[in-house]
Design a protein around this motif. Structure first.
Motif, short mmCIF file in Angstrom:
data_model
loop_
_atom_site.label_atom_id
_atom_site.label_comp_id
_atom_site.label_asym_id
_atom_site.label_seq_id
_atom_site.Cartn_x
_atom_site.Cartn_y
_atom_site.Cartn_z
N LEU A 20 0.84 -1.19 0.00
CA LEU A 20 0.00 0.00 0.00
C LEU A 20 0.88 1.24 0.00
CD1 LEU A 20 -2.70 -0.96 2.66
CD2 LEU A 20 -2.60 -1.54 0.22
N SER A 21 0.38 2.27 -0.65
CA SER A 21 1.06 3.56 -0.66
C SER A 21 0.12 4.62 -0.13
CB SER A 21 1.48 3.94 -2.09
OG SER A 21 2.38 3.00 -2.63
N CYS A 22 0.70 5.62 0.46
CA CYS A 22 -0.06 6.77 0.96
C CYS A 22 0.69 8.02 0.52
CB CYS A 22 -0.20 6.70 2.47
SG CYS A 22 -0.96 8.17 3.21
N ALA A 23 0.09 8.74 -0.42
CA ALA A 23 0.70 9.96 -0.92
C ALA A 23 0.15 11.15 -0.16
CB ALA A 23 0.40 10.10 -2.42
N ALA A 24 1.05 12.01 0.27
CA ALA A 24 0.67 13.17 1.06
C ALA A 24 0.92 14.45 0.29
CB ALA A 24 1.45 13.20 2.37
N SER A 25 0.08 15.42 0.52
CA SER A 25 0.26 16.75 -0.05
C SER A 25 -0.13 17.76 1.01
CB SER A 25 -0.58 16.94 -1.31
OG SER A 25 -1.95 16.78 -1.04
N GLY A 26 0.29 18.99 0.81
CA GLY A 26 -0.03 20.02 1.78
C GLY A 26 1.22 20.44 2.52
N PHE A 29 5.60 17.17 4.63
CA PHE A 29 5.33 15.78 4.98
C PHE A 29 6.32 15.25 5.99
CE2 PHE A 29 4.00 11.52 4.48
CZ PHE A 29 5.10 10.72 4.25
N SER A 30 7.57 15.67 5.86
CA SER A 30 8.61 15.10 6.72
C SER A 30 8.46 15.50 8.18
CB SER A 30 10.00 15.50 6.20
OG SER A 30 10.12 16.91 6.16
N ASN A 31 7.60 16.46 8.48
CA ASN A 31 7.38 16.88 9.86
C ASN A 31 6.42 15.97 10.61
OD1 ASN A 31 9.06 19.04 9.46
ND2 ASN A 31 7.42 20.52 9.16
N TYR A 32 5.77 15.06 9.91
CA TYR A 32 4.70 14.27 10.50
C TYR A 32 5.11 12.82 10.69
CZ TYR A 32 1.60 18.15 9.44
OH TYR A 32 1.01 19.39 9.41
N ARG A 72 9.03 4.96 4.56
CA ARG A 72 8.61 6.24 4.00
C ARG A 72 9.70 6.82 3.14
NH1 ARG A 72 7.11 10.04 8.81
NH2 ARG A 72 6.88 11.62 7.17
N ASP A 73 9.29 7.59 2.15
CA ASP A 73 10.21 8.31 1.28
C ASP A 73 9.79 9.78 1.35
OD1 ASP A 73 11.63 9.50 -0.78
OD2 ASP A 73 11.46 7.78 -2.10
N ASN A 74 10.50 10.54 2.15
CA ASN A 74 10.11 11.94 2.36
C ASN A 74 10.29 12.76 1.09
OD1 ASN A 74 9.29 11.54 5.00
ND2 ASN A 74 11.28 12.12 5.86
N ALA A 75 11.20 12.35 0.23
CA ALA A 75 11.40 13.07 -1.04
C ALA A 75 10.19 12.92 -1.95
CB ALA A 75 12.65 12.57 -1.74
N LYS A 76 9.48 11.80 -1.79
CA LYS A 76 8.29 11.55 -2.60
C LYS A 76 7.00 11.79 -1.83
CE LYS A 76 10.46 8.09 -5.59
NZ LYS A 76 10.41 6.70 -6.10
N ASN A 77 7.12 12.24 -0.60
CA ASN A 77 5.95 12.50 0.24
C ASN A 77 5.04 11.28 0.31
OD1 ASN A 77 6.86 15.06 0.65
ND2 ASN A 77 5.30 16.07 -0.61
N THR A 78 5.65 10.13 0.49
CA THR A 78 4.88 8.88 0.44
C THR A 78 5.33 7.95 1.57
OG1 THR A 78 4.66 9.05 -1.96
CG2 THR A 78 4.25 6.89 -0.98
N VAL A 79 4.35 7.28 2.15
CA VAL A 79 4.63 6.24 3.13
C VAL A 79 4.05 4.94 2.58
CG1 VAL A 79 2.51 6.70 4.46
CG2 VAL A 79 4.46 5.59 5.57
#
Length: 124
Positions: A20-26, A29-32, A72-79
């Motif tokens: 599963l992937s979870c893409a973040a925006s806003g 991301f790396s602060n969370y 997680r890949d913070n460069a891709k804003n994805t977990v």
């Protein structure tokens, strides 16, 4: 605000794998800290696992330890949630969630942002 979108769910046979992937925006991301939860029909939402903001410590529910891995890949804003050796009891809607801080435990109230969920069905 953080927007989260899960993907990668589907139907798999017992013993199989899914990622599963979870893409973040806003906001940054790396602060969370990020968590994964799941909810089966007629049951409460339950904790699957979590990862701190710097890809450091992780935490897993006993039911998935040794089978599931969060990264997680913070460069891709994805977990990600890598799920191996899936069992029928893993069938549920899986949600990712973001916590503005370090918390990666089972308390859903500590996570301020949630995705819409993705269905995982494991057949026997």
């Amino acid at each position: 605000q953080v927007q989260l979108v899960e993907s990668g769910g589907g139907l798999v046979q017992a013993g199989g794998s899914l990622r599963l992937s979870c893409a973040a925006s806003g906001r940054t991301f790396s602060n969370y800290a990020m968590g994964w939860f799941r909810q089966a029909p007629g049951k409460e939402r339950e904790f699957v696992g979590g990862i701190t903001w710097r890809s450091g410590p992780t935490n897993y529910a006993d039911s998935v330890k040794g089978r599931f891995t969060i990264s997680r890949d913070n460069a891709k804003n994805t977990v990600y949630l890598q799920m191996n050796n899936l069992k029928p009891e893993d069938t549920a809607v899986y949600y990712c969630a973001a916590s503005n801080g370090w918390y990666i435990g089972p308390d859903t109230k500590r996570f301020g942002y949630w995705g819409q969920g993705t269905q995982v069905t494991v057949s026997s």
